[in-house]
Design an enzyme around this catalytic site. Structure first.
Site, PDB file in Angstrom:
ATOM      1  N   SER A  87      15.378  27.592  24.295  1.00 57.02           N
ATOM      2  CA  SER A  87      15.217  27.842  25.734  1.00 57.02           C
ATOM      3  C   SER A  87      13.816  27.547  26.245  1.00 57.02           C
ATOM      4  O   SER A  87      13.041  28.450  26.571  1.00 57.02           O
ATOM      5  CB  SER A  87      15.636  29.273  26.036  1.00 57.02           C
ATOM      6  OG  SER A  87      16.951  29.434  25.595  1.00 57.02           O
ATOM      7  N   ARG A 104       7.117  20.928  27.436  1.00 56.43           N
ATOM      8  CA  ARG A 104       5.975  21.831  27.245  1.00 56.43           C
ATOM      9  C   ARG A 104       6.520  23.202  26.858  1.00 56.43           C
ATOM     10  O   ARG A 104       7.650  23.538  27.199  1.00 56.43           O
ATOM     11  CB  ARG A 104       5.134  21.949  28.515  1.00 56.43           C
ATOM     12  CG  ARG A 104       5.735  22.749  29.634  1.00 56.43           C
ATOM     13  CD  ARG A 104       5.059  22.487  30.947  1.00 56.43           C
ATOM     14  NE  ARG A 104       5.393  21.153  31.427  1.00 56.43           N
ATOM     15  CZ  ARG A 104       6.523  20.846  32.072  1.00 56.43           C
ATOM     16  NH1 ARG A 104       7.434  21.766  32.291  1.00 56.43           N
ATOM     17  NH2 ARG A 104       6.767  19.631  32.483  1.00 56.43           N
ATOM     18  N   ASP A 123      19.392  28.400  27.285  1.00 58.49           N
ATOM     19  CA  ASP A 123      20.099  29.686  27.431  1.00 58.49           C
ATOM     20  C   ASP A 123      20.856  29.781  28.765  1.00 58.49           C
ATOM     21  O   ASP A 123      21.920  30.391  28.847  1.00 58.49           O
ATOM     22  CB  ASP A 123      19.152  30.888  27.230  1.00 58.49           C
ATOM     23  CG  ASP A 123      17.880  30.841  28.048  1.00 58.49           C
ATOM     24  OD1 ASP A 123      17.697  29.896  28.839  1.00 58.49           O
ATOM     25  OD2 ASP A 123      17.039  31.759  27.891  1.00 58.49           O
TER      26      ASP A 123
HETATM   27  C1  GLC Z   1      11.694  29.666  30.435  1.00 59.92           C
HETATM   28  C2  GLC Z   1      12.171  28.407  29.726  1.00 59.92           C
HETATM   29  C3  GLC Z   1      13.603  28.103  30.080  1.00 59.92           C
HETATM   30  C4  GLC Z   1      14.467  29.320  29.839  1.00 59.92           C
HETATM   31  C5  GLC Z   1      13.900  30.552  30.548  1.00 59.92           C
HETATM   32  C6  GLC Z   1      14.700  31.808  30.252  1.00 59.92           C
HETATM   33  O1  GLC Z   1      11.701  29.426  31.796  1.00 59.92           O
HETATM   34  O2  GLC Z   1      11.343  27.305  30.062  1.00 59.92           O
HETATM   35  O3  GLC Z   1      14.088  27.029  29.316  1.00 59.92           O
HETATM   36  O4  GLC Z   1      15.769  29.072  30.294  1.00 59.92           O
HETATM   37  O5  GLC Z   1      12.572  30.750  30.153  1.00 59.92           O
HETATM   38  O6  GLC Z   1      14.710  32.092  28.890  1.00 59.92           O
END
Ligand code: GLC
Length: 489
Positions: free
Chosen positions: A150, A165, A203
């Protein structure tokens, strides 16, 4: 709904002035919410163009919702911000059903800023332990794996992804700009694990798909947890940046928005000096402006910085003559600290006093306690209201006047009043009538999601296998690998 400061009449002027100042600083009025939402819609659209924008709007190659006939046994791992979760999921014949076995491991803090191989080795080792607990490895054929990773990754296919990133305070060396799948697979191969990554999943996409599995009205998946983000289903024809691929314009494609990056240009969000400090001190300054104001990782820190500022005020407005050593520890308080303050049922805020004493060695005065409670409410309310702008923006962009939003994450699940405050803000933004904005039954209703990173990742792996079986292999790089994992000839 929020507790009012009970005794303002006899509150000393300086505390009262500070409460007023904080209210002005952290309150986001309806008109502001509307302006933020409008700009949010523009940034979502911009992210889908060839030129792109700050919001990544990643096409995920998850092309369609589950139908309920998905079956099989899958591994799912979730490397979120805080824990590593490993699950085995069985999707039986019955539509909407699943069985799950799982283990959770706390991700050691030092791994979050260490070397890539240490991180992947820890993940592979944990998978090995889990699989050995549940199977005789020698007798196991190949297992397809849905990997919930995520963070923003650019995906040219569902089974690969280049990390744009790190977010959520991660700073592991040697991963940004790299395809995470070969790194992960190399760690699996070292341990000779019979596992094939079939889908790399965000996620939010997992949450969208898992929720849609049991509730067809779900159009958006959201995470309000350590980080904050959303995914929704668009049509390929609405995504200019993949037009060159000539996909059928009617085919659905889940978009991982990565909306944490909203307003990185600082045009509309009402940032306070505390938000600015958090950004500057973070491993990636300038990134994730929106996330840093609303996500669980940051709520405690916003609160802590505000209190330290009041203590350090030339007239020392808080905790005079007390040591604030513990309060001075960056990221020493997490969102659950604010939750506890917000649920303190006592008029004299007895539990909050006890919490400050036991956690921070601070004995706040009665009026300081009132400020503390109000500050927690303001920070929690601002977060809930700002997240409503993101939901309203996706719905506005898609012309959805009704929808269900599947939501998950620690803030959504545990933070008091979050859902009610978010529903109220949606009502204000979208001009719903007076009897709406209560959550249940609203035109756009945010509902608790099914397990996205377990069931969702398994379903996306199953959908990918189904696509290979049907010969629809757009956006699947290692088609033979998927076949082998699924035991398809
Ligand atoms: C951050 C991550 C994203 C994820 C979110 C919730 O924003 O960059 O990919 O979905 O956290 O976990």
């Amino acid at each position: 709904m929020d507790a009012k400061v009970s005794s303002r009449a006899d509150c000393p002027d300086n505390i009262l002035d500070q409460i007023k100042r904080l209210e002005e600083l952290f309150t986001v009025e309806t008109e502001q919410l509307k302006a933020i939402t409008k700009h949010f819609v523009d940034e979502l659209n911009q992210g889908l163009t060839v030129e792109g924008g700050d919001i990544p709007m990643v096409p995920t190659w998850c092309m369609g919702k589950p139908k309920g006939d998905e079956t099989g046994t899958f591994l799912a791992i979730d490397m979120g911000g805080t824990n590593l979760r490993i699950c085995e999921i069985n999707l039986p014949e019955a539509a909407g059903a699943f069985e799950i076995t799982q283990s959770k491991y706390r991700l050691p803090e030092e791994l979050k800023s260490g070397e890539a191989n240490e991180l992947w080795d820890y993940v592979a080792h944990s998978i090995e332990k889990f699989v050995k607990q549940n199977h005789d490895i020698d007798e196991l054929g190949q297992l397809p794996l849905g990997f919930t990773f995520s963070y923003p990754v650019s995906q040219e296919s569902i089974d690969h992804g280049v990390l744009q990133r790190w977010t959520k305070g991660f700073n592991v060396k040697g991963v940004e700009g790299e395809d995470v799948v070969p790194q992960f697979e190399a760690a699996l191969a070292k341990r000779k694990l019979p596992i094939k990554l079939t889908a790399l999943v965000n996620d939010t996409t997992g949450t969208l798909i898992a929720s849609a599995y049991t509730n067809p009205e779900v159009q958006i998946g959201c995470i309000f947890g350590t980080g904050c983000n959303a995914a929704y289903m668009d049509k390929c024809g609405n995504i200019p940046k993949i037009a060159h691929l000539n996909l059928d314009p009617e085919i659905p494609m889940a978009i991982n928005c990565e909306w944490g990056a909203f307003d990185n240009q600082h045009k509309v969000l009402p940032r306070t000096s505390y938000d600015i400090i958090i950004d500057k001190a973070s491993p990636r300054p300038g990134q994730q402006t929106f996330e840093k104001m609303v996500a669980g990782l940051y709520l405690g820190e916003i609160f802590r910085l505000t209190l330290v500022d009041l203590h350090e005020h030339p007239d020392c407005l808080m905790f005079k003559d007390q040591a604030i050593t513990k309060l001075s520890q960056p990221y020493g308080l997490d969102a659950s600290f604010l939750s506890k303050i917000e649920v303190d049922p006592f008029e004299n805020l007895d539990e909050t006093a006890e919490l400050f004493h036991s956690t921070l060695d601070i004995k706040p005065s009665r009026h300081e306690l009132e400020l503390i409670r109000r500050l927690a409410e303001l920070i929690g309310t601002r977060a809930a209201r700002l997240t409503a702008c993101g939901i309203a923006a996706i719905c506005t962009k898609q012309n959805w006047t009704t929808a269900h939003v599947g939501a998950d994450g620690s803030v959504f699940t545990h933070y008091p009043h979050f859902k009610a405050r978010q529903a109220q803000a949606l009502k204000e933004i979208l001009d719903w009538p007076a009897n709406q904005g209560k959550g249940a039954g609203d035109p756009i209703e945010v509902v608790a999601a099914e397990d996205g990173s377990g069931v969702g990742a398994a379903l996306i792996a199953a959908l990918t296998i189904k696509r290979v079986q049907d010969g629809n292999v757009a956006g699947i790089k290692n088609v033979d690998g998927v076949r082998a994992a699924a035991g398809i000839a």
